[in-house]
Scaffold this motif. Structure first.
Motif, PDB file in Angstrom:
ATOM      1  N   HIS A 363       0.833  -1.207   0.000  1.00 42.74           N
ATOM      2  CA  HIS A 363       0.000   0.000   0.000  1.00 42.74           C
ATOM      3  C   HIS A 363       0.873   1.265   0.000  1.00 42.74           C
ATOM      4  CE1 HIS A 363      -2.910  -3.034   1.391  1.00 42.74           C
ATOM      5  NE2 HIS A 363      -3.818  -2.244   0.824  1.00 42.74           N
ATOM      6  N   PRO A 364       1.393   1.635  -1.166  1.00 42.13           N
ATOM      7  CA  PRO A 364       2.123   2.905  -1.264  1.00 42.13           C
ATOM      8  C   PRO A 364       1.161   4.083  -1.125  1.00 42.13           C
ATOM      9  CG  PRO A 364       1.886   1.902  -3.431  1.00 42.13           C
ATOM     10  CD  PRO A 364       1.364   0.896  -2.445  1.00 42.13           C
ATOM     11  N   LEU A 365       1.696   5.188  -0.641  1.00 41.96           N
ATOM     12  CA  LEU A 365       0.895   6.396  -0.460  1.00 41.96           C
ATOM     13  C   LEU A 365       1.312   7.448  -1.473  1.00 41.96           C
ATOM     14  CD1 LEU A 365       0.910   6.778   3.440  1.00 41.96           C
ATOM     15  CD2 LEU A 365      -0.896   5.821   2.011  1.00 41.96           C
ATOM     16  N   GLN A 366       0.324   8.077  -2.082  1.00 44.77           N
ATOM     17  CA  GLN A 366       0.581   9.188  -2.989  1.00 44.77           C
ATOM     18  C   GLN A 366       0.421  10.478  -2.196  1.00 44.77           C
ATOM     19  OE1 GLN A 366       1.669   9.041  -6.238  1.00 44.77           O
ATOM     20  NE2 GLN A 366       1.968  11.224  -5.922  1.00 44.77           N
ATOM     21  N   THR A 436       1.578  -6.449  -6.632  1.00 41.98           N
ATOM     22  CA  THR A 436       1.607  -5.109  -6.056  1.00 41.98           C
ATOM     23  C   THR A 436       2.802  -4.899  -5.152  1.00 41.98           C
ATOM     24  OG1 THR A 436       0.256  -5.787  -4.169  1.00 41.98           O
ATOM     25  CG2 THR A 436      -0.913  -4.998  -6.121  1.00 41.98           C
ATOM     26  N   THR A 437       3.470  -5.992  -4.746  1.00 41.83           N
ATOM     27  CA  THR A 437       4.609  -5.826  -3.846  1.00 41.83           C
ATOM     28  C   THR A 437       5.851  -5.347  -4.585  1.00 41.83           C
ATOM     29  OG1 THR A 437       5.308  -8.125  -4.129  1.00 41.83           O
ATOM     30  CG2 THR A 437       3.724  -7.660  -2.373  1.00 41.83           C
ATOM     31  N   TYR A 469       2.073   3.095   3.605  1.00 48.45           N
ATOM     32  CA  TYR A 469       1.290   3.015   4.828  1.00 48.45           C
ATOM     33  C   TYR A 469       2.002   2.057   5.799  1.00 48.45           C
ATOM     34  CZ  TYR A 469      -2.335   1.443   8.047  1.00 48.45           C
ATOM     35  OH  TYR A 469      -3.038   1.110   9.174  1.00 48.45           O
ATOM     36  N   GLY A 470       1.970   2.400   7.078  1.00 45.18           N
ATOM     37  CA  GLY A 470       2.590   1.541   8.076  1.00 45.18           C
ATOM     38  C   GLY A 470       1.948   1.737   9.433  1.00 45.18           C
ATOM     39  N   THR A 471       2.393   0.938  10.381  1.00 45.54           N
ATOM     40  CA  THR A 471       1.919   1.075  11.755  1.00 45.54           C
ATOM     41  C   THR A 471       3.109   1.148  12.693  1.00 45.54           C
ATOM     42  OG1 THR A 471       1.750  -1.338  12.032  1.00 45.54           O
ATOM     43  CG2 THR A 471      -0.234  -0.157  11.318  1.00 45.54           C
TER      44      THR A 471
END
Length: 540
Positions: A363-366, A436-437, A469-471
């Protein structure tokens, strides 16, 4: 028998202990024909007078001939015993040192040749990187074989990277061969907040060979020079150290002087320079906790993470900013669609061994334009939308897995099962997700921290390659009420990345530790994963 045939030549053996013992048994002798399986290098080339006499009694009391007299002129030698001694020295010197004790038991000639220091000088150099002029040892009466057997080989299991058991604080110890010493160096992050500065290090112990009897262990902790210490290898991947003269750690000015000295070394400042009251409490707490060990510690082995061509960047060790706790050491590793940051050093909130950040590479972020990015609420909106998407995907994955389990159970029944169906769709979906990875980092884009986000280091890069995205793991003091909260992983370049903690409104900057650690590679991916699991369970 095949081993003896290769070593002693084809046909009747001359001076071969194994064949001779077997022949004596056939004559009614009671000797044991099985070889000793011990491979202690101290035995190779040793005295062994009784063994030599026994060897010479084999073959009817006829001693093994000298290699120079072993075969008639004009034919190729059929046995190693017929080769010139200087050639045997070269051959034996190319073998691993652990094989030489077995070779010394073959016959008297091999034992005599293995007393040659040239052989052991080469093994010290090739196996342990000892490049010093070992000939100087002759003055002290210590041979290269002594150095190999009583120092290098004996303590080979403690070489590499280790994490000390110091409660929540952990640490990073690197045990290396340094000249004619084995030294344990404790690596410390640079002073807060200079994350790009090189690592600092100090010796905690050293081992060296003062005389031929045995190696000497010395504690290097404190400011009064080396003093008597002890090392115990508990098991394969664990050892402990003990100082036998802890009075050497004390200072004439008492605990106050010890604290001020520790503070200058640990933080590069005095307590008066630290105005934040909470930070003062954390610093004092760490000093009280860590100083009680007096260098009597247990260490557990850690490995550097294995790398893959598909990794976003090279995995490894990084130093990062953690607010009032200062700089800490984090290990970045890649696991398929995830990347994990595991603490090697820690603090009372998130102890060493815990997974501080997790990055979702699927899940890359734009990021928005630079002006919009300054608005924290806009960045928060983007991240929370992705968080909700991740939750939906996880729920769908759980439902799909349950349906697959039910389908497998139904397939085990006699009833006919339909063709096609969800199984094929599931495989296609998984394949699509796998694609997607493979995130190819785009060209650099402008980056700025949103207003209100606190950073210990204002000198962060102003361009980045890609964000995900990360935690991040947060908890109360004593690791109470831990929870994973959303955040943004920011990749700046091959050696630096950052993490924005949305709930804390803070930013951590990480910089690669550029040290070439030896004996630190994991033997396998499974061994590395097991190591991560072990240090996390210990922290919990």
């Amino acid at each position: 028998m095949a081993v003896c045939a290769r070593l002693c030549g084809v046909g009747p053996a001359r001076g071969c202990r194994r064949r001779g013992a077997a022949r004596e048994q056939r004559r009614g002798g009671a000797g044991d024909s099985e070889p000793d399986t011990d491979t202690d290098p101290e035995e190779a080339g040793g005295g062994g007078t009784e063994d030599e006499e026994a060897t010479e009694r084999i073959e009817g009391g006829r001693p093994a001939p000298h290699p120079a007299e072993a075969g008639p002129a004009g034919r190729a030698p059929l046995s190693l015993l017929e080769l010139p001694p200087e050639l045997l020295v070269q051959i034996f010197g190319s073998l691993p040192g652990t094989d030489l004790p077995s070779l010394a038991r073959v016959c008297t000639t091999f034992r005599r040749i293995l007393r040659t220091d040239t052989i052991w000088r080469r093994r010290c150099r090739e196996e342990y990187g000892v490049c010093e002029n070992l000939r100087k040892l002759e003055i002290t009466g210590v041979s290269c074989r002594d150095v190999y057997a009583k120092l290098l080989h004996r303590y080979r299991h403690i070489l590499g990277l280790w994490q000390p058991d110091i409660g929540p604080y952990g640490g990073l110890l690197n045990v290396v061969v340094d000249g004619l010493f084995i030294i344990g160096w404790m690596y410390l992050p640079p002073h807060d907040p200079h994350v790009d500065d090189p690592m600092r290090f100090k010796p905690l112990f050293r081992i060296h060979l003062m005389e031929r009897k045995c190696a000497t262990v010395e504690c290097m902790y404190g400011h009064k020079g080396p003093h008597n210490g002890h090392i115990q290898i508990v098991k394969k991947d664990e050892f402990s150290t003990k100082c036998n003269q802890t009075d050497h750690h004390r200072m004439s000015g008492g605990r106050q002087e010890e604290f001020r000295t520790w503070l200058r070394e640990e933080w590069g400042r005095t307590l008066e320079d630290i105005f934040h009251e909470h930070m003062q409490e954390l610093i004092l707490m760490k000093f009280i906790y860590t100083s009680q060990y007096d260098n009597c510690l247990t260490y557990r082995r850690i490995y550097l993470p294995p790398s893959s061509p598909d990794d976003l960047i090279k995995p490894g060790l990084f130093k990062g900013t953690y607010g009032s706790h200062g700089l800490e050491i984090v290990m970045l590793s890649f696991h398929g669609k995830k990347a994990k940051g595991t603490k090697i050093t820690g603090d009372p909130n998130i102890p060493a061994g815990q997974q501080t950040v997790e990055i979702d590479l699927a899940h890359p972020l734009q990021l928005p334009d630079i002006e919009t990015l300054r608005d924290f609420s806009e960045l928060s909106r983007i991240v929370l939308e992705v968080q909700e998407q991740v939750r939906r995907e996880e729920q769908e994955e759980e439902q799909r897995q349950e349906e697959e389990d039910r389908s497998q159970q139904a397939a085990a029944q006699p009833a006919a099962k339909p063709l096609g169906g969800e199984g094929a769709e599931g495989e296609e979906t998984a394949a699509g997700a796998e694609g997607t990875t493979q995130n190819k980092a785009p060209a650099s884009q402008p980056f700025v921290l949103p207003m209100g986000v606190i950073s210990r280091n204002e000198d962060y890069p102003r361009t980045c390659r890609i964000c995900f995205y990360g935690t991040g793991l947060i908890a109360g003091h004593g690791f109470t009420s831990p929870e994973r909260t959303p955040g943004v992983f920011v990749l700046f370049d091959d050696d630096r990345f950052g993490f924005i903690w949305l709930e804390l409104k803070s930013f951590s900057l990480y910089s690669r530790i550029k040290v070439s650690f030896q004996n630190a590679e994991a033997p396998s991916r499974e061994a590395f994963d097991e190591m991560l699991k072990n240090i996390q369970s210990l922290a919990t």
